[in-house]
Scaffold this motif. Structure first.
Motif, PDB file in Angstrom:
ATOM      1  N   GLY A  12     -50.289 -12.523  -7.603  1.00 19.15           N
ATOM      2  CA  GLY A  12     -49.326 -11.452  -7.354  1.00 19.15           C
ATOM      3  C   GLY A  12     -48.198 -11.377  -8.368  1.00 19.15           C
ATOM      4  N   ASN A  13     -48.169 -12.299  -9.340  1.00 19.83           N
ATOM      5  CA  ASN A  13     -47.229 -12.205 -10.471  1.00 19.83           C
ATOM      6  C   ASN A  13     -47.983 -11.347 -11.485  1.00 19.83           C
ATOM      7  OD1 ASN A  13     -45.783 -14.760 -12.693  1.00 19.83           O
ATOM      8  ND2 ASN A  13     -44.972 -12.772 -12.150  1.00 19.83           N
ATOM      9  N   ASP A  14     -47.549 -10.076 -11.649  1.00 17.49           N
ATOM     10  CA  ASP A  14     -48.424  -9.108 -12.326  1.00 17.49           C
ATOM     11  C   ASP A  14     -47.948  -8.715 -13.720  1.00 17.49           C
ATOM     12  OD1 ASP A  14     -46.288  -7.746 -11.127  1.00 17.49           O
ATOM     13  OD2 ASP A  14     -47.480  -5.960 -10.682  1.00 17.49           O
ATOM     14  N   GLU A  71     -37.116 -11.936 -23.747  1.00 11.39           N
ATOM     15  CA  GLU A  71     -38.365 -12.599 -24.147  1.00 11.39           C
ATOM     16  C   GLU A  71     -38.349 -14.074 -23.787  1.00 11.39           C
ATOM     17  OE1 GLU A  71     -39.532 -12.338 -28.287  1.00 11.39           O
ATOM     18  OE2 GLU A  71     -41.515 -13.149 -27.796  1.00 11.39           O
ATOM     19  N   PRO A  72     -39.153 -14.484 -22.792  1.00  9.14           N
ATOM     20  CA  PRO A  72     -39.235 -15.912 -22.466  1.00  9.14           C
ATOM     21  C   PRO A  72     -40.149 -16.629 -23.448  1.00  9.14           C
ATOM     22  CG  PRO A  72     -40.632 -14.680 -20.979  1.00  9.14           C
ATOM     23  CD  PRO A  72     -39.985 -13.670 -21.896  1.00  9.14           C
ATOM     24  N   GLU A  73     -40.017 -17.964 -23.469  1.00  3.44           N
ATOM     25  CA  GLU A  73     -40.815 -18.779 -24.380  1.00  3.44           C
ATOM     26  C   GLU A  73     -42.243 -18.901 -23.878  1.00  3.44           C
ATOM     27  OE1 GLU A  73     -38.119 -19.559 -22.683  1.00  3.44           O
ATOM     28  OE2 GLU A  73     -36.524 -20.057 -24.089  1.00  3.44           O
ATOM     29  N   MET A  74     -42.403 -18.922 -22.550  1.00  2.00           N
ATOM     30  CA  MET A  74     -43.711 -19.215 -21.972  1.00  2.00           C
ATOM     31  C   MET A  74     -43.846 -18.550 -20.619  1.00  2.00           C
ATOM     32  SD  MET A  74     -46.632 -20.587 -21.898  1.00  2.00           S
ATOM     33  CE  MET A  74     -47.042 -21.611 -20.493  1.00  2.00           C
ATOM     34  N   CYS A  75     -45.083 -18.509 -20.134  1.00  2.00           N
ATOM     35  CA  CYS A  75     -45.361 -17.843 -18.883  1.00  2.00           C
ATOM     36  C   CYS A  75     -46.657 -18.424 -18.331  1.00  2.00           C
ATOM     37  CB  CYS A  75     -45.514 -16.363 -19.194  1.00  2.00           C
ATOM     38  SG  CYS A  75     -46.029 -15.427 -17.815  1.00  2.00           S
ATOM     39  N   GLY A  76     -46.537 -19.210 -17.265  1.00  2.00           N
ATOM     40  CA  GLY A  76     -47.689 -19.953 -16.746  1.00  2.00           C
ATOM     41  C   GLY A  76     -48.744 -19.082 -16.086  1.00  2.00           C
ATOM     42  N   ASN A  77     -48.312 -18.157 -15.220  1.00  2.00           N
ATOM     43  CA  ASN A  77     -49.287 -17.242 -14.627  1.00  2.00           C
ATOM     44  C   ASN A  77     -49.817 -16.303 -15.688  1.00  2.00           C
ATOM     45  OD1 ASN A  77     -49.288 -18.021 -11.879  1.00  2.00           O
ATOM     46  ND2 ASN A  77     -47.270 -17.082 -11.654  1.00  2.00           N
ATOM     47  N   GLY A  78     -48.946 -15.926 -16.595  1.00  2.00           N
ATOM     48  CA  GLY A  78     -49.337 -15.004 -17.654  1.00  2.00           C
ATOM     49  C   GLY A  78     -50.420 -15.583 -18.550  1.00  2.00           C
ATOM     50  N   ILE A  79     -50.351 -16.874 -18.842  1.00  2.00           N
ATOM     51  CA  ILE A  79     -51.335 -17.425 -19.775  1.00  2.00           C
ATOM     52  C   ILE A  79     -52.715 -17.527 -19.126  1.00  2.00           C
ATOM     53  CG2 ILE A  79     -50.958 -19.909 -19.419  1.00  2.00           C
ATOM     54  CD1 ILE A  79     -51.018 -19.587 -22.803  1.00  2.00           C
ATOM     55  N   GLY A 163     -40.775 -25.351 -21.440  1.00  2.00           N
ATOM     56  CA  GLY A 163     -40.680 -24.387 -22.542  1.00  2.00           C
ATOM     57  C   GLY A 163     -39.625 -23.360 -22.186  1.00  2.00           C
ATOM     58  N   ASN A 164     -39.574 -22.973 -20.918  1.00  2.00           N
ATOM     59  CA  ASN A 164     -38.507 -22.106 -20.401  1.00  2.00           C
ATOM     60  C   ASN A 164     -37.732 -22.881 -19.336  1.00  2.00           C
ATOM     61  OD1 ASN A 164     -40.630 -22.093 -18.564  1.00  2.00           O
ATOM     62  ND2 ASN A 164     -40.617 -19.899 -18.226  1.00  2.00           N
ATOM     63  N   PRO A 165     -36.455 -22.520 -19.128  1.00  2.00           N
ATOM     64  CA  PRO A 165     -35.599 -23.319 -18.246  1.00  2.00           C
ATOM     65  C   PRO A 165     -35.823 -23.045 -16.754  1.00  2.00           C
ATOM     66  CG  PRO A 165     -34.339 -21.541 -19.280  1.00  2.00           C
ATOM     67  CD  PRO A 165     -35.720 -21.473 -19.855  1.00  2.00           C
ATOM     68  N   TRP A 214     -36.720 -17.252  -7.967  1.00  2.00           N
ATOM     69  CA  TRP A 214     -35.961 -16.143  -8.565  1.00  2.00           C
ATOM     70  C   TRP A 214     -36.124 -16.321 -10.066  1.00  2.00           C
ATOM     71  CZ3 TRP A 214     -33.346 -11.771  -7.227  1.00  2.00           C
ATOM     72  CH2 TRP A 214     -32.574 -11.169  -8.245  1.00  2.00           C
ATOM     73  N   GLU A 215     -36.836 -15.382 -10.728  1.00  2.00           N
ATOM     74  CA  GLU A 215     -37.105 -15.551 -12.154  1.00  2.00           C
ATOM     75  C   GLU A 215     -36.024 -14.941 -13.026  1.00  2.00           C
ATOM     76  OE1 GLU A 215     -40.848 -14.596 -13.931  1.00  2.00           O
ATOM     77  OE2 GLU A 215     -41.929 -15.285 -12.164  1.00  2.00           O
ATOM     78  N   ARG A 216     -35.689 -15.694 -14.055  1.00  2.00           N
ATOM     79  CA  ARG A 216     -34.836 -15.164 -15.119  1.00  2.00           C
ATOM     80  C   ARG A 216     -35.454 -13.874 -15.660  1.00  2.00           C
ATOM     81  NH1 ARG A 216     -34.516 -18.443 -20.803  1.00  2.00           N
ATOM     82  NH2 ARG A 216     -36.728 -17.999 -20.690  1.00  2.00           N
ATOM     83  N   GLY A 217     -34.685 -12.815 -15.675  1.00  2.00           N
ATOM     84  CA  GLY A 217     -35.166 -11.571 -16.296  1.00  2.00           C
ATOM     85  C   GLY A 217     -36.161 -10.777 -15.477  1.00  2.00           C
ATOM     86  N   LEU A 222     -43.770 -13.042  -6.865  1.00  2.00           N
ATOM     87  CA  LEU A 222     -44.630 -13.692  -5.868  1.00  2.00           C
ATOM     88  C   LEU A 222     -45.119 -15.050  -6.330  1.00  2.00           C
ATOM     89  CD1 LEU A 222     -46.658 -10.597  -4.585  1.00  2.00           C
ATOM     90  CD2 LEU A 222     -44.766 -11.792  -3.477  1.00  2.00           C
ATOM     91  N   ALA A 223     -45.007 -15.313  -7.628  1.00  2.00           N
ATOM     92  CA  ALA A 223     -45.470 -16.600  -8.146  1.00  2.00           C
ATOM     93  C   ALA A 223     -44.892 -16.828  -9.530  1.00  2.00           C
ATOM     94  CB  ALA A 223     -46.992 -16.627  -8.215  1.00  2.00           C
ATOM     95  N   CYS A 224     -44.786 -18.096  -9.906  1.00  2.00           N
ATOM     96  CA  CYS A 224     -44.316 -18.445 -11.244  1.00  2.00           C
ATOM     97  C   CYS A 224     -45.008 -19.742 -11.639  1.00  2.00           C
ATOM     98  CB  CYS A 224     -42.796 -18.621 -11.218  1.00  2.00           C
ATOM     99  SG  CYS A 224     -42.103 -19.116 -12.809  1.00  2.00           S
ATOM    100  N   GLY A 225     -45.865 -19.676 -12.642  1.00  2.00           N
ATOM    101  CA  GLY A 225     -46.665 -20.835 -13.034  1.00  2.00           C
ATOM    102  C   GLY A 225     -45.829 -21.928 -13.659  1.00  2.00           C
ATOM    103  N   THR A 226     -44.965 -21.549 -14.625  1.00  2.00           N
ATOM    104  CA  THR A 226     -44.098 -22.567 -15.219  1.00  2.00           C
ATOM    105  C   THR A 226     -43.173 -23.140 -14.132  1.00  2.00           C
ATOM    106  OG1 THR A 226     -42.598 -20.807 -15.946  1.00  2.00           O
ATOM    107  CG2 THR A 226     -44.106 -21.687 -17.596  1.00  2.00           C
ATOM    108  N   GLY A 227     -42.772 -22.284 -13.188  1.00  2.00           N
ATOM    109  CA  GLY A 227     -41.897 -22.732 -12.097  1.00  2.00           C
ATOM    110  C   GLY A 227     -42.598 -23.723 -11.179  1.00  2.00           C
TER     111      GLY A 227
HETATM  112  O1  ZDP Z   1     -38.553 -17.805 -18.314  1.00  2.00           O
HETATM  113  C1  ZDP Z   1     -38.546 -16.619 -17.935  1.00  2.00           C
HETATM  114  O2  ZDP Z   1     -37.710 -15.805 -18.337  1.00  2.00           O
HETATM  115  C2  ZDP Z   1     -39.612 -16.195 -16.919  1.00  2.00           C
HETATM  116  N1  ZDP Z   1     -39.215 -15.008 -16.223  1.00  2.00           N
HETATM  117  C3  ZDP Z   1     -40.874 -15.988 -17.693  1.00  2.00           C
HETATM  118  C4  ZDP Z   1     -42.060 -15.671 -16.842  1.00  2.00           C
HETATM  119  C5  ZDP Z   1     -42.587 -16.910 -16.133  1.00  2.00           C
HETATM  120  C6  ZDP Z   1     -43.808 -16.615 -15.317  1.00  2.00           C
HETATM  121  N2  ZDP Z   1     -43.531 -16.054 -14.042  1.00  2.00           N
HETATM  122  C7  ZDP Z   1     -44.653 -17.868 -15.123  1.00  2.00           C
HETATM  123  O3  ZDP Z   1     -45.620 -17.759 -14.359  1.00  2.00           O
HETATM  124  O4  ZDP Z   1     -44.423 -18.889 -15.739  1.00  2.00           O
HETATM  125  C8  ZDP Z   1     -44.651 -15.642 -15.967  1.00  2.00           C
END
Ligand code: ZDP
Length: 280
Positions: A12-14, A71-79, A163-165, A214-217, A222-227
């Motif tokens: 659900g992180n789209d 622009e974040p450094e990384m995105c876990g669900n995104g990758i 990679g991201n805070p 709560w994601e930065r930006g 619904l989900a955050c992989g790096t989180g």
């Molecule tokens: O670090 C940020 O600014 C995040 N909003 C980037 C996106 C993180 C993401 N939700 C993830 O799954 O890691 C895509």
């Protein structure tokens, strides 16, 4: 002419995925990404992801713009979505395949598995406060269980970068947290000079954590992989969980492991194709 895109989600992180393989710079600007992500006036997404040519020996480069254009450094669900999308661009759906992807957080390795799940080698967590970055501990120290004052309350927080805070807070009941009210105050707290993603975590069992983010930006997602990875690392550092656990997010579960010897974090979860479209 129109801009061809594919829509994917990870729990659900789209995301809007763009084939940017013929150019080294993103084919849409941060301001256009904001329009594309708008859920009423645009396509609707938490971010825009670009498949760029590889660098430093990588198969591809991934870049992402959040829905606010940052622009974040990384995105876990995104990758995970990125790996499925490039496999479809290569005509290699439903095959097991490992990729090396260059990101602003270094080399990340997603592997498509036979069961459709994607396992990602997320690399090392960054714990040095100065590098997270956070001022919650002196440079060279870890920010574990430090006091942070937000909304008239002292929270015990742990700061981890994947990679991201990320700022992780353990609570008794994640459902009771008023995320839209306090999330922005964590995100913009001066203790986080690059702002921060903010996770509230309930330890159900040492191998089962429940998390809301709560994601930065991007705000509530619904989900955050790096989180989820940062959550598991913080739980281990605070003696609250095993090194391998399920992290349940509002959109569903991810399996996260932090290996003792290699210090690397692995994440396994789904990535789902939604539709193809043309913008404009
Ligand atoms: O670090 C940020 O600014 C995040 N909003 C980037 C996106 C993180 C993401 N939700 C993830 O799954 O890691 C895509």
């Amino acid at each position: 002419m129109g801009l061809a895109f594919a829509k994917y989600h990870g729990l659900g992180n789209d995301f809007i995925l763009l084939d940017n393989r013929d150019r080294p710079e993103p084919i849409v600007s941060p301001a256009e990404a904001v329009q594309l992500c708008d859920r009423h006036f645009g396509i609707g997404a938490d971010g825009v992801i670009f498949v760029l040519p590889g660098q430093n020996g990588a198969d591809y480069t991934m870049r992402i713009f959040n829905s606010d254009g940052s622009e974040p450094e990384m995105c876990g669900n995104g990758i995970r979505c990125f790996a499925k999308y490039v496999a479809s661009l290569e005509g290699l759906e439903n095959t097991e395949k490992a990729y090396q992807v260059h990101t602003l957080a270094g080399m990340i390795g997603p592997t498509l598995r036979a069961d459709g799940q994607v396992t990602v080698d997320m690399g090392y967590p960054i714990l040095d406060a100065e590098q997270v970055p956070t001022t919650l501990a002196p440079a060279g120290d870890k920010a574990i269980a430090r006091s942070l004052s937000v909304a008239g309350h002292d929270w015990s927080v742990t700061a981890v970068s994947m990679g991201n805070p990320h700022c992780i807070t353990f609570v008794e009941d994640v459902a009771a947290i008023d995320l839209s009210a306090i999330g922005p105050q964590f995100e913009h707290h001066p203790a986080f000079p690059q702002r921060t993603n903010t996770e509230f975590v309930e330890v159900v069992r040492p191998d089962y954590l429940k998390m809301r983010v709560w994601e930065r930006g991007a705000g509530i997602t619904l989900a955050c992989g790096t989180g989820a990875c940062a959550t598991l690392v913080a739980a281990v550092l605070n003696g609250r969980s095993d090194r391998s656990a399920t992290v349940e997010l509002p959109g569903g579960p991810l399996q996260i492991g932090w290996e003792m010897i290699s210090n690397r974090v692995h994440m396994t979860g789904p990535a789902t194709f939604v539709f193809n479209g043309v913008w404009g």
